[in-house]
Design an enzyme around this catalytic site. Structure first.
Site: not given
Ligand code: ARG
Length: 400
Positions: A16, A97, A126, A177
């Site tokens: 991505d 983040r 995110d 993921s």
């Molecule tokens: N649910 C978690 C959060 O919002 C992780 C998100 C990213 N997870 C991932 N498997 N890429 O902080």
């Protein structure tokens, strides 16, 4: 009309974010893309990631090591708040983040970019964390999120990349993921999307399965100074090393696996698996030290706000005035959260078996108040009379 001239993109080397580079240039008229890869201890070959950024069309690709800052300023700050989203998730992804956002803003200034970009889709948390954090740090800076708008499926995204010289992922595509940093791994998608199905062993990388853990326990002593972990078994070490060490120790004993259905900010429930050996262990130990050193009322009040704190981190409000205010409160509480906690690691469990502190309120000899032994029985009677008075009065007049 071009959406921006020069853009700094948060770059991971994945499909991505790689496709974002030609997409920004060809579809949105961006002249130059600077790819910024941030090292948060994800253990990847970041020089290879950098090269991939350049091959994908970035005019410049930068790797920035932010591991120390991530652990010391973000992870340990949240640790002092015992921040667990919905009581369980130590926020590894969520904490990364705002830091990446800060480095994007900083980099945009340094290279003279008029926008920043990220590769988040429109369904997750995110995107919120990036957009809000960037806005908090520089409200005039534009944020571009191509993956939120391009509407391409995974296959279409790969095909688009191939047309622009980005090779399709060579390894057999994992159905999952992953997001990974020093504080832990987050895993979703694939069979995990069925909340009834047990996670397959293959998804784990930081923690052993219980049947592979040693039968013998390991005892670990974690020392805190003002709520910040500073040493393991008497050995002082920097934040990154300390967390790395605890990940290994706790992970070897199968500690830190979390399987949960959580509520995303965008209103969707999602099933997520986490591995956070150091995160789980540190919060457990920190809570135990607080139990020893915080006065009852402070402890109770702090517990009451910890959930709010975790929600703010999860919901992208790291750089908000409320979090700043809560941190001032927490800062005050942590002045005496200094001492050592002893934990037994065994068969997936981390159990606190000892705690000590020069500020212990438990040890009558060291505490500032005294009289535990000489507790006056008659004083208790009088206390209970006054304490129970409203209840007694109520009981006398209540109607059935
Ligand atoms: N649910 C978690 C959060 O919002 C992780 C998100 C990213 N997870 C991932 N498997 N890429 O902080």
């Amino acid at each position: 009309m071009a959406r921006a001239k020069k853009v700094v993109l948060a770059y991971s080397g994945g499909v991505d974010t790689s496709v974002c580079i030609p997409y920004l240039m060809n579809e949105w008229g961006v002249e130059q893309v600077v790819a910024l890869a941030v090292d948060l201890g994800q253990g990847e070959d970041l020089e290879a990631v950098r090269q991939k950024g350049l091959r994908s069309g970035a005019v410049q690709a930068i790797v920035q090591d932010a591991r120390e800052e991530f652990v010391a300023d973000y992870a340990f700050t949240a640790l002092r708040a015992n921040a667990l989203y919905e009581g369980r998730y130590p926020l590894a992804t969520a904490l990364a983040r705002p830091l990446i956002a800060r480095l994007l803003v900083q980099c945009a200034k340094a290279v003279g970019a008029d926008a920043v970009a990220h590769g988040c889709t429109g369904k997750g948390n995110d995107q919120v964390r990036f957009d809000v954090s960037i806005a908090a740090l520089n409200p005039r800076l534009k944020v571009l999120a191509p993956a939120r708008e391009w509407g391409m499926s995974r296959e279409e995204t790969i095909a688009y990349g191939e047309r622009h010289g980005i090779p399709a992922p060579v390894t057999k595509k994992s159905p999952y993921s992953f997001d990974f940093n020093l504080l832990g791994r987050s895993i979703e998608c694939g069979s995990l999307e069925d909340p009834w199905l047990e996670p397959p062993e293959e998804i784990y990388a930081m923690t052993r399965a219980i049947h592979d853990t040693p039968a013998e326990p390991t005892y670990v002593e974690i020392e805190f100074d003002r709520g910040v972990p500073v040493a393991i078994d008497g050995k002082g070490m920097d934040a990154v090393r300390l967390v790395t060490e605890l990940n290994r120790l706790a992970g070897d004993h199968g500690v830190g696996r979390i399987d949960m259905v959580e509520n995303r900010l965008v209103g969707i429930k999602s099933r997520e698996i986490y591995e956070c050996p150091a995160g789980v262990l540190l919060i457990l130990a920190h809570q135990a030290l607080e139990a020893l050193t915080l006065p009852r009322e402070v402890s109770s009040y702090k517990r009451g706000m910890e959930d709010t704190y975790a929600q703010m981190v999860y919901n992208g409000l790291w750089y908000s005035p409320l979090r700043g205010a809560l941190d001032s409160f927490i800062d005050f509480t942590q002045r005496t959260v200094t001492g050592t906690v002893r934990v037994r690691l065994q068969r997936g469990n981390a159990v606190v078996v000892g705690r000590k502190s020069p500020y212990s309120l438990y040890d009558a000899d060291l505490a500032t108040y005294s009289g535990g032994d000489a507790f006056d029985h008659r004083a208790a009677e009088g206390f209970i009379y006054v304490w129970g008075l409203p209840t007694r009065v109520w009981a006398q007049v209540k109607r059935s």
